[in-house]
Structure formats: C-alpha cells, structure tokens
Design a protein around this motif. Structure first.
Motif, PDB file in Angstrom:
ATOM      1  N   PRO A  15     -22.119 -13.471 -15.498  1.00  0.00           N
ATOM      2  CA  PRO A  15     -21.307 -14.029 -14.416  1.00  0.00           C
ATOM      3  C   PRO A  15     -21.913 -13.797 -13.034  1.00  0.00           C
ATOM      4  CG  PRO A  15     -20.133 -12.247 -15.560  1.00  0.00           C
ATOM      5  CD  PRO A  15     -21.394 -12.483 -16.302  1.00  0.00           C
ATOM      6  N   VAL A  16     -22.649 -12.708 -12.856  1.00  0.00           N
ATOM      7  CA  VAL A  16     -23.276 -12.441 -11.555  1.00  0.00           C
ATOM      8  C   VAL A  16     -24.331 -13.507 -11.262  1.00  0.00           C
ATOM      9  CG1 VAL A  16     -24.698 -10.796 -10.249  1.00  0.00           C
ATOM     10  CG2 VAL A  16     -22.784  -9.974 -11.640  1.00  0.00           C
ATOM     11  N   LEU A  17     -25.123 -13.859 -12.271  1.00  0.00           N
ATOM     12  CA  LEU A  17     -26.135 -14.896 -12.095  1.00  0.00           C
ATOM     13  C   LEU A  17     -25.476 -16.246 -11.816  1.00  0.00           C
ATOM     14  CD1 LEU A  17     -29.089 -15.791 -12.094  1.00  0.00           C
ATOM     15  CD2 LEU A  17     -28.893 -16.110 -14.581  1.00  0.00           C
ATOM     16  N   LEU A  18     -24.406 -16.547 -12.515  1.00  0.00           N
ATOM     17  CA  LEU A  18     -23.690 -17.808 -12.285  1.00  0.00           C
ATOM     18  C   LEU A  18     -23.205 -17.884 -10.837  1.00  0.00           C
ATOM     19  CD1 LEU A  18     -22.344 -20.460 -13.134  1.00  0.00           C
ATOM     20  CD2 LEU A  18     -20.421 -19.093 -13.994  1.00  0.00           C
ATOM     21  N   ILE A  19     -22.561 -16.840 -10.371  1.00  0.00           N
ATOM     22  CA  ILE A  19     -22.056 -16.813  -8.995  1.00  0.00           C
ATOM     23  C   ILE A  19     -23.207 -16.913  -8.002  1.00  0.00           C
ATOM     24  CG2 ILE A  19     -20.901 -15.358  -7.276  1.00  0.00           C
ATOM     25  CD1 ILE A  19     -19.140 -14.345  -9.674  1.00  0.00           C
ATOM     26  N   ALA A  20     -24.305 -16.214  -8.280  1.00  0.00           N
ATOM     27  CA  ALA A  20     -25.472 -16.260  -7.389  1.00  0.00           C
ATOM     28  C   ALA A  20     -26.049 -17.671  -7.316  1.00  0.00           C
ATOM     29  CB  ALA A  20     -26.534 -15.269  -7.855  1.00  0.00           C
ATOM     30  N   CYS A  21     -26.119 -18.358  -8.442  1.00  0.00           N
ATOM     31  CA  CYS A  21     -26.649 -19.732  -8.467  1.00  0.00           C
ATOM     32  C   CYS A  21     -25.758 -20.677  -7.675  1.00  0.00           C
ATOM     33  CB  CYS A  21     -26.791 -20.222  -9.902  1.00  0.00           C
ATOM     34  SG  CYS A  21     -28.135 -19.447 -10.824  1.00  0.00           S
ATOM     35  N   VAL A  22     -24.458 -20.537  -7.823  1.00  0.00           N
ATOM     36  CA  VAL A  22     -23.519 -21.399  -7.099  1.00  0.00           C
ATOM     37  C   VAL A  22     -23.579 -21.099  -5.601  1.00  0.00           C
ATOM     38  CG1 VAL A  22     -21.072 -21.956  -6.776  1.00  0.00           C
ATOM     39  CG2 VAL A  22     -22.027 -21.799  -9.086  1.00  0.00           C
ATOM     40  N   ILE A  23     -23.636 -19.836  -5.245  1.00  0.00           N
ATOM     41  CA  ILE A  23     -23.729 -19.470  -3.826  1.00  0.00           C
ATOM     42  C   ILE A  23     -25.040 -19.968  -3.234  1.00  0.00           C
ATOM     43  CG2 ILE A  23     -23.996 -17.517  -2.231  1.00  0.00           C
ATOM     44  CD1 ILE A  23     -21.865 -16.050  -3.924  1.00  0.00           C
ATOM     45  N   LEU A  24     -26.128 -19.778  -3.953  1.00  0.00           N
ATOM     46  CA  LEU A  24     -27.444 -20.215  -3.472  1.00  0.00           C
ATOM     47  C   LEU A  24     -27.450 -21.715  -3.166  1.00  0.00           C
ATOM     48  CD1 LEU A  24     -30.504 -19.572  -3.020  1.00  0.00           C
ATOM     49  CD2 LEU A  24     -30.815 -20.326  -5.380  1.00  0.00           C
ATOM     50  N   THR A  25     -26.954 -22.514  -4.086  1.00  0.00           N
ATOM     51  CA  THR A  25     -26.959 -23.961  -3.844  1.00  0.00           C
ATOM     52  C   THR A  25     -26.037 -24.327  -2.683  1.00  0.00           C
ATOM     53  OG1 THR A  25     -25.302 -24.310  -5.572  1.00  0.00           O
ATOM     54  CG2 THR A  25     -27.614 -24.590  -6.194  1.00  0.00           C
ATOM     55  N   ASN A  26     -24.918 -23.660  -2.566  1.00  0.00           N
ATOM     56  CA  ASN A  26     -24.019 -23.937  -1.447  1.00  0.00           C
ATOM     57  C   ASN A  26     -24.611 -23.491  -0.118  1.00  0.00           C
ATOM     58  OD1 ASN A  26     -21.185 -25.163  -2.040  1.00  0.00           O
ATOM     59  ND2 ASN A  26     -21.780 -23.982  -3.835  1.00  0.00           N
ATOM     60  N   LEU A  27     -25.445 -22.462  -0.133  1.00  0.00           N
ATOM     61  CA  LEU A  27     -26.138 -22.053   1.095  1.00  0.00           C
ATOM     62  C   LEU A  27     -27.085 -23.150   1.571  1.00  0.00           C
ATOM     63  CD1 LEU A  27     -26.862 -18.253   0.515  1.00  0.00           C
ATOM     64  CD2 LEU A  27     -25.242 -19.291   2.126  1.00  0.00           C
ATOM     65  N   ALA A  28     -27.664 -23.883   0.644  1.00  0.00           N
ATOM     66  CA  ALA A  28     -28.497 -25.028   1.027  1.00  0.00           C
ATOM     67  C   ALA A  28     -27.640 -26.067   1.748  1.00  0.00           C
ATOM     68  CB  ALA A  28     -29.180 -25.633  -0.190  1.00  0.00           C
ATOM     69  N   GLY A  29     -26.435 -26.265   1.260  1.00  0.00           N
ATOM     70  CA  GLY A  29     -25.518 -27.183   1.927  1.00  0.00           C
ATOM     71  C   GLY A  29     -25.161 -26.705   3.323  1.00  0.00           C
ATOM     72  N   VAL A  30     -24.953 -25.413   3.461  1.00  0.00           N
ATOM     73  CA  VAL A  30     -24.669 -24.835   4.779  1.00  0.00           C
ATOM     74  C   VAL A  30     -25.873 -25.026   5.697  1.00  0.00           C
ATOM     75  CG1 VAL A  30     -24.225 -22.666   6.008  1.00  0.00           C
ATOM     76  CG2 VAL A  30     -22.969 -23.193   3.912  1.00  0.00           C
ATOM     77  N   ALA A  31     -27.072 -24.781   5.170  1.00  0.00           N
ATOM     78  CA  ALA A  31     -28.286 -24.948   5.975  1.00  0.00           C
ATOM     79  C   ALA A  31     -28.406 -26.393   6.462  1.00  0.00           C
ATOM     80  CB  ALA A  31     -29.515 -24.553   5.167  1.00  0.00           C
ATOM     81  N   GLY A  32     -28.170 -27.342   5.574  1.00  0.00           N
ATOM     82  CA  GLY A  32     -28.226 -28.746   5.969  1.00  0.00           C
ATOM     83  C   GLY A  32     -27.182 -29.102   7.010  1.00  0.00           C
ATOM     84  N   SER A  33     -26.032 -28.463   6.941  1.00  0.00           N
ATOM     85  CA  SER A  33     -24.954 -28.772   7.888  1.00  0.00           C
ATOM     86  C   SER A  33     -25.298 -28.343   9.314  1.00  0.00           C
ATOM     87  CB  SER A  33     -23.640 -28.135   7.438  1.00  0.00           C
ATOM     88  OG  SER A  33     -23.661 -26.740   7.632  1.00  0.00           O
ATOM     89  N   PHE A  34     -26.205 -27.383   9.461  1.00  0.00           N
ATOM     90  CA  PHE A  34     -26.624 -26.979  10.813  1.00  0.00           C
ATOM     91  C   PHE A  34     -27.324 -28.123  11.547  1.00  0.00           C
ATOM     92  CE2 PHE A  34     -26.585 -22.521   9.075  1.00  0.00           C
ATOM     93  CZ  PHE A  34     -25.524 -22.091   9.855  1.00  0.00           C
ATOM     94  N   PHE A  35     -27.896 -29.044  10.804  1.00  0.00           N
ATOM     95  CA  PHE A  35     -28.602 -30.181  11.398  1.00  0.00           C
ATOM     96  C   PHE A  35     -27.716 -31.415  11.526  1.00  0.00           C
ATOM     97  CE2 PHE A  35     -31.925 -27.868   8.929  1.00  0.00           C
ATOM     98  CZ  PHE A  35     -32.614 -27.354  10.017  1.00  0.00           C
ATOM     99  N   THR A  36     -26.511 -31.340  10.985  1.00  0.00           N
ATOM    100  CA  THR A  36     -25.650 -32.518  10.867  1.00  0.00           C
ATOM    101  C   THR A  36     -24.552 -32.497  11.909  1.00  0.00           C
ATOM    102  OG1 THR A  36     -26.077 -32.522   8.490  1.00  0.00           O
ATOM    103  CG2 THR A  36     -24.200 -33.814   9.261  1.00  0.00           C
ATOM    104  N   ASP A  37     -24.506 -33.566  12.705  1.00  0.00           N
ATOM    105  CA  ASP A  37     -23.431 -33.723  13.680  1.00  0.00           C
ATOM    106  C   ASP A  37     -22.929 -35.152  13.594  1.00  0.00           C
ATOM    107  OD1 ASP A  37     -21.639 -33.610  15.757  1.00  0.00           O
ATOM    108  OD2 ASP A  37     -23.144 -33.394  17.333  1.00  0.00           O
ATOM    109  N   THR A  38     -21.719 -35.305  13.104  1.00  0.00           N
ATOM    110  CA  THR A  38     -21.136 -36.636  12.959  1.00  0.00           C
ATOM    111  C   THR A  38     -19.884 -36.814  13.815  1.00  0.00           C
ATOM    112  OG1 THR A  38     -19.821 -35.937  11.047  1.00  0.00           O
ATOM    113  CG2 THR A  38     -21.999 -36.882  10.593  1.00  0.00           C
ATOM    114  N   GLY A  39     -19.563 -35.799  14.591  1.00  0.00           N
ATOM    115  CA  GLY A  39     -18.321 -35.833  15.357  1.00  0.00           C
ATOM    116  C   GLY A  39     -18.378 -36.738  16.576  1.00  0.00           C
ATOM    117  N   THR A  40     -17.233 -36.912  17.203  1.00  0.00           N
ATOM    118  CA  THR A  40     -17.123 -37.719  18.409  1.00  0.00           C
ATOM    119  C   THR A  40     -18.121 -37.213  19.449  1.00  0.00           C
ATOM    120  OG1 THR A  40     -14.784 -38.053  17.941  1.00  0.00           O
ATOM    121  CG2 THR A  40     -15.525 -38.540  20.181  1.00  0.00           C
ATOM    122  N   GLY A  41     -18.815 -38.153  20.057  1.00  0.00           N
ATOM    123  CA  GLY A  41     -19.819 -37.796  21.057  1.00  0.00           C
ATOM    124  C   GLY A  41     -21.213 -37.612  20.471  1.00  0.00           C
ATOM    125  N   SER A  42     -21.321 -37.629  19.156  1.00  0.00           N
ATOM    126  CA  SER A  42     -22.628 -37.451  18.522  1.00  0.00           C
ATOM    127  C   SER A  42     -23.376 -38.779  18.447  1.00  0.00           C
ATOM    128  CB  SER A  42     -22.468 -36.878  17.113  1.00  0.00           C
ATOM    129  OG  SER A  42     -21.906 -37.846  16.248  1.00  0.00           O
TER     130      SER A  42
END
Length: 168
Positions: A15-42
């Motif tokens: 289960p630790v490896l499973l959680i680590a894999c899910v967190i790791l992939t979601n961290l990639a999503g977080v990293a990508g979100s730092f470059f993403t701006d879709t809000g008003t004024g963007s």
C-alpha cells in the motif's frame, strides 16, 4: 488487501508503494498547474479564440485528477510485476518520459503562449502515451486499461490544441 471478484481481484501487496505512485503522478499535475493560467485576465481567457467544444473550466481539474490517480495505479501495477524485468524498466522509463512531456505541454502552451509549440508537443506526448499504454498492457492488462482514459483525454486535447492553433 484484495478488491474485486475472485477472477478479477486487485491485490494491494504494497500500500505504501501504491500511495507513493498516486502521489507522484499527482505531483506532476501540480507541477503542470504552476504553468497554467486560465482565469479572467489571462492570455488564455481573454486573448485566445477557442472553439465551441472547449469544456467548462470546472471539468479540467476533475478529469486530470482522475487521470493522474489512474496513472498512479497503473504504475503501481507495473512495478509490482518486478522492477528487475527489462520490459518493466522500459515501460517505467516511457512512463516518466510522458509525465515530463505532460508538464512540458503546460509550459509551452500557457507560459510561452504558443499554441503551435503546444500542438507539436502534444502530438509527441500522445505517441508516448500510446507507447506506455501498449507496454503497460503487455506487462499487466489492467495497467494498460487504466491508461485508456488518459489516451482518450489527450486525443481530445490534441484536437482542441490544434483547433486553437488554427483559430489564432
């Protein structure tokens, strides 16, 4: 822990490896979100002409979070087949390549404000996702199936990105 039917059981041996894999992939999503701006004024919201089939902003975080969770589970299943295997090593390498390309798309499209670079890159990303899907499937069928929503979503995103490029 085992989930599912007797014939279709999903065993969580680590289960630790499973959680680590899910967190790791979601961290990639977080990293990508730092470059993403879709809000008003963007740039994305105010300057780009977008096609009629762009989903509402609320759809993207739900879709991506689901996809990243499925990717993490798929990675876990493949790693569970044995990291000493050459096919697993290649599949995991391809997995991390596509993860990096996923982040790069956000940078090219949103930070560089380049639908053209985003379109070229997303085609490369799609090829890597297909390669991961096939390689995962050959190692663990469930892992391959878990990549199908990602392949479908990026197929849609490729059409969307290409259309945005053509409209702008």
């Amino acid at each position: 822990m085992t989930y599912g039917t007797k014939d279709g059981a999903f065993s969580i041996r680590n289960p630790v490896l499973l959680i680590a894999c899910v967190i790791l992939t979601n961290l990639a999503g977080v990293a990508g979100s730092f470059f993403t701006d879709t809000g008003t004024g963007s740039w994305y919201a105010d300057e780009l002409i977008k096609p009629w089939f762009v989903p509402p902003d609320e759809v993207f975080p739900i879709a991506w979070t689901t996809i990243f969770i499925l990717m993490g589970i798929a990675l876990y299943l493949v790693l569970g087949e044995g990291t000493g295997r050459t096919d697993v090593q290649i599949a995991v390498f391809l997995f991390f390549c596509q993860l990096g390309l996923n982040i790069l798309w956000s940078y090219l499209f949103f930070t560089l404000k380049s639908p053209l670079f985003g379109f070229i890159e997303i085609i490369i990303l799609w090829i890597f996702i297909l390669a991961v899907t096939v390689s995962f499937y050959r190692i663990n069928k469930r892992a391959g199936y878990l990549f199908l929503p990602y392949l479908a979503w990026v197929s849609f995103a490729t059409v969307l990105t290409g259309t945005i490029y053509l409209l702008n």
